[in-house]
Structure formats: C-alpha cells, structure tokens
Design an enzyme around this catalytic site. Structure first.
Site, mmCIF file in Angstrom:
data_model
loop_
_atom_site.group_PDB
_atom_site.id
_atom_site.type_symbol
_atom_site.label_atom_id
_atom_site.label_comp_id
_atom_site.label_asym_id
_atom_site.label_seq_id
_atom_site.Cartn_x
_atom_site.Cartn_y
_atom_site.Cartn_z
ATOM 1 N N HIS A 186 5.809 -5.311 5.690
ATOM 2 C CA HIS A 186 6.035 -3.971 6.490
ATOM 3 C C HIS A 186 5.657 -3.065 7.441
ATOM 4 O O HIS A 186 5.169 -1.776 7.545
ATOM 5 C CB HIS A 186 5.728 -2.147 4.936
ATOM 6 C CG HIS A 186 6.607 -2.731 3.535
ATOM 7 N ND1 HIS A 186 7.225 -1.968 3.147
ATOM 8 C CD2 HIS A 186 7.735 -3.898 3.955
ATOM 9 C CE1 HIS A 186 8.040 -2.584 2.095
ATOM 10 N NE2 HIS A 186 7.959 -3.802 1.996
ATOM 11 N N ASP A 213 4.482 -6.356 1.528
ATOM 12 C CA ASP A 213 3.963 -4.584 1.589
ATOM 13 C C ASP A 213 3.292 -4.481 2.657
ATOM 14 O O ASP A 213 3.722 -5.870 4.122
ATOM 15 C CB ASP A 213 3.985 -3.694 0.221
ATOM 16 C CG ASP A 213 4.255 -2.597 0.163
ATOM 17 O OD1 ASP A 213 3.933 -1.705 0.435
ATOM 18 O OD2 ASP A 213 4.645 -2.453 -0.759
#
Ligand SMILES: *[C@@H]1O[C@H](CO)[C@@H](O)[C@H](O)[C@H]1NC(C)=O
Ligand SMILES: *[C@@H]1O[C@H](CO)[C@@H](O)[C@H](O)[C@H]1NC(C)=O
Length: 484
Positions: free
Chosen positions: A321, A298
């Site tokens: 991310h 993430d």
C-alpha cells in the site's frame, strides 16, 4: 530449591552453595531469578534437558500467555560451574542446546536456552545455522539484565507454528526482542510466519499436519494476529540481511526504540495478504531504513505516533500500500510525527505512493516531512494526504484534527493508474507548508485530475500534470496551534 525436611547441616551446605553461586552470578548478570543460574553454562544445561524434552517435542508446550514454559529448564544443573572454560563469551549455537532443526520438533526451548547463555556473556552471538529449519513458538528474547551488544546470527530458517494451541487466546507478537542495549539480528536466514493459515477467514487445516493434535484441530486460530518480529524498548537495534516472509500480520515492528538501523532486509508476502505491513514504527527515534526490498499486503512502511528523525532511502516497495505516515489520531488520540525523510524509493504496483493519513477528531502534529526522488510505476495514487481516513465502520467529521505542516515533495516521477495527487486536508485545520517541486506523473487510461481540499503551500516548479488546486499562502485564522 526444596529446603523443607533437611537437617541443619544440609541447610548450611545449601546456603553456602547459594551464596557462592549468587556472588558468581553478580559478576555476569543481575540475575532476576533462579532460572538464569541454571543455564548460564552450556554444558550443564545441555545434559539437563535433552533427555527430558525428547518425548514431547512435536507438540508445542506453550502457555496461553505465550510464555514458554520454563519449569523443566529451571534448576537444570548447579553442577555446571565446572564449564566456565568459555570465559563467559562466545558463540551459542542453538543446535548445541538441543534444537533439532528438522522443521517439526519444537525448538522453542533450545532457542530460549541459547539466548539465556548469550544474555549473560560478553560479546556473545546466538547462532541459528544455515541448512536447518527451526520450528519456534512464541518467544521473547528479553533483555533488561543482559550484557549489551548481543548478535543474533540468523542463517537458517525459523518457522512459526500453525497450530491454534501454540497461540492460546492471542498474542501481539511471535518473536520479540525486548529491553536490550545493542541488539543485532543479521545473516542470510529467513523468518517465516506461515501466515496463510491466518489470512483466510475460515482456516482449513491439513489433517496430516503433525503439529495438529485432535484437540487443536477443532479450535480456530485466535482473532489477534501476531507481528512476526518485534523490537520493544531497545536502544541500538540493527536488522540486516535477513528475510521475513508470510507474516501472520505485520512483519517487523519497532516500538519505543532508539537508534534503529535496518538494511538489506527482504520482506515478502502476497499483495492480497491482509494487514501484513512491512515495517511498522512507533514511538521510535533515530531510525534508518535502507537498501531493502519490501513486498507485502499492506503498507510497506508504516510510521506511527511518537516517531521522529526517521530516514528511509533506497527502498523498493511493491506489491503493497506504499509508504505511510499514520493512520494517526484514532479515537481522539494525540499523535506526533516529525522529521521524516523518504528518498530514493521505488514503488511498483502499489495502492499509494507516499501517504499521510489521519483520523478525524485527533490532535497533535505531523511536521518536517520530505519525500524526495520517488519513482512510481503503476501506482494508484502516488501523492496522498488523507485527513478523513476511516478504516472500515462509520466515521464522522470532528472539529479537531492532527495538524499537518511542512510536507515537501521533490522529484516525484512515474506512472499512476487513478489520481496523481490527492490532498484532502481537514476543514478545521488545513494543511500548511505543502510544497511540490518537480512532479512528473503520467496517467494510464482514464485517470483523475489532481485533487486538493484545504491544502496550502507552494508550487516550486511547474508540474505534470498541472496542479492548480493547491492554495498559496496561509489559511489565516484557522492555522494550526496544535503542538507536540
Ligand atoms: C526536527 O528537526 C528540527 C530541525 O533540524 C529540530 O530542530 C527538531 O528538534 C527535530 N525534532 C525532533 C523531535 O527530533
Ligand atoms: C467530512 O468533511 C468533508 C470535507 O468537508 C466532506 O467531504 C465529507 O462529506 C464529510 N464527511 C461526513 C461524514 O460528514
């Protein structure tokens, strides 16, 4: 301490001992309860505990609330006052407190005991030595009454239990340091959340796993996934050198902390592990994150509300991310983030590069943001502002928004795979003061044009590709009056 049934003489003796111990304790620590007295000194504790604990060490005796059961350490020994020779300072090696370090026995109580001793000593160090693997259940290194400037020297490996019984009905974190003044976690060691059992939707268990008893193998892990390492309410926090890997959820969180320094940190989890943020900041000010390698599933760094004066430099991110401010303003909340600098950062194979994301319907303000010297390589969308952020479910557009003002992008270079620049600002509160300076982004294959919506600011230089969608000047009456 049982008083009932004792005769008067005995009572008087006990009262005398209590008074003595109490006055002694005051010099070291504002003891909160009897258990502090019990393991203030290494020796007495050591004898008091190991025998009792040996039998049950393979199953984690943790309560549903995640607190380590402390009954059998309380009152271990008052006779320990003869061990004052250490002078109340020094090193507290977890192996001296009964930790086995074999990766199987539950070492939680040994860690807790080493901490209690370090807590009460000046300039103390908890040592987790190299060459050993310590199975430690959910644990809180709690501080309000500890001496300042404790060092947690982590050179060995700490692993999390994978048995559902260790996690009760769900915990927000695995290892917590809370309410400390000056706490350093450093070393060459590793914290391993053994998260893969949490990442799968329907976990399967190895029936030969010794940590699994029959009862727990029929249970599932709770839906609340813990953060591996969390600092809460502390001032002067240093994390340096260590590796945190395979977290159940976020790897490292700072909540309500001031003066935080993170350096030479390694975070390592697979790119497809769900919700495994690298570093998560919330309500924290004066934060420096530098010289670190972050690979996760993430956001490599996630900056949440209440964060200001954040300086991130010389960080590598990927897979992951990207580096994100937000999501902010969820459920009509007010969010404030200011004075964030991210510079000399490399992002490789990440979903986003540098991103600001806010939910519709929030309030508050993001301001004073600088992204400088960002090198991207095969990043889907290097530059992104998304004021329509919606993480699953259905979201509708609101009439209010977290305002975004003063976001500067300087020297952003490299390759992207989808869209070089995506600035989707709010209809009700357009972004203002967005500047783009020296942008050089090369697409691979079929890629999209830069996209802007309600984004106001200035191009300081020509850019590659040309960014024609940024509107100059100010949006006029719609300008933000949000404040923080
Ligand atoms: C942000 O930086 C500005 C300019 O240096 C300063 O005036 C302001 O107080 C800072 N805000 C916070 C919340 O630190
Ligand atoms: C919200 O507003 C944006 C921008 O005007 C628009 O593109 C989007 O379709 C809207 N979404 C909904 C759910 O109405």
């Amino acid at each position: 301490m049982e008083m009932g049934g004792k005769n008067l003489k005995c009572l008087a003796t006990i009262a005398f001992i209590c008074a003595f111990v109490w006055s002694f304790s005051l010099q070291n620590c504002q003891a909160r309860g009897g258990k502090h007295w019990a393991h203030r000194k290494t020796g007495g504790y050591r004898h008091g505990r190991i025998h009792r604990h040996r039998g049950g060490s393979s199953s984690l005796g943790l309560t549903d609330s995640g607190h380590v059961g402390s009954e059998d350490v309380v009152g271990a020994s008052l006779a320990s006052k003869g061990d004052a020779s250490k002078g109340g300072s020094g090193n507290f090696n977890v192996l001296d407190f009964g930790a086995k370090g074999d990766g199987r026995a539950d070492d939680t109580k040994a860690f807790q005991a080493a901490w209690e001793s370090a807590c009460n000593a000046e300039k103390s160090t908890v040592e987790v030595p190299s060459g050993s693997e310590f199975l430690v259940g959910p644990i809180s290194f709690s501080g309000p009454n500890c001496k300042p400037n404790i060092v947690f020297q982590l050179d060995g490996k700490i692993i999390a239990p994978t048995s559902p019984s260790a996690w009760g009905s769900g915990l927000l974190q695995w290892i917590e340091f809370t309410k400390l003044k000056g706490i350093t976690v450093k070393g060459t060691g590793t914290i391993d959340g053994q998260g893969s059992v949490w990442w799968n939707d329907s976990p399967t268990y190895d029936p030969t796993d010794e940590n699994l008893d029959k009862e727990s193998s029929s249970r599932k892990l709770p839906s609340t996934k813990p953060t591996a390492l969390r600092f809460y309410g502390s001032d002067g926090v240093t994390v340096s050198g260590i590796t945190i890997q395979n977290s159940q959820q976020a790897h490292l969180k700072f909540d309500s902390c001031t003066s935080v320094q993170v350096s030479s940190l390694t975070i390592s989890s697979p790119g497809d592990s769900p919700n495994t943020d690298g570093i998560h900041l919330q309500n924290s000010q004066n934060v420096i994150i530098s010289n670190s390698n972050l690979a996760c599933g993430d956001d490599c760094i996630s900056i949440q509300t209440g964060s200001s004066a954040v300086y991130i430099h010389n960080v590598n991110c990927g897979p992951g991310h990207g580096i994100s401010i937000g999501g902010l303003g969820r459920d009509q909340t007010k969010a404030c983030v200011s004075n964030v600098t991210v510079r000399d950062v490399k992002l490789q194979n990440t979903m986003n590069g540098v991103r600001i994301k806010t939910w519709q319907g929030g309030s508050g303000l993001v301001q004073g943001i600088l992204f400088s010297n960002i090198q991207v390589s095969d990043v889907k969308t290097p530059i992104m502002i998304d004021q329509y952020y919606c993480d699953g479910g259905s979201c509708h557009n609101g009439s209010s928004a977290v305002a975004i003002s003063g976001v500067n992008y300087v020297n952003i270079r490299g390759t992207y795979t989808s869209t070089p620049v995506h600035l989707a600002c709010s209809d009700s509160l357009p972004c203002t003061g967005v500047t783009l300076d020296t942008i050089q982004l090369e697409g691979s294959g079929r890629s999209n044009e830069p996209f802007c919506w309600k984004a106001y600011g200035e191009l300081k230089t020509s850019t590659v590709p040309a960014i024609e969608c940024l509107q100059s000047g100010n949006p006029g009456k719609a300008q933000s009056h949000n404040s923080c």
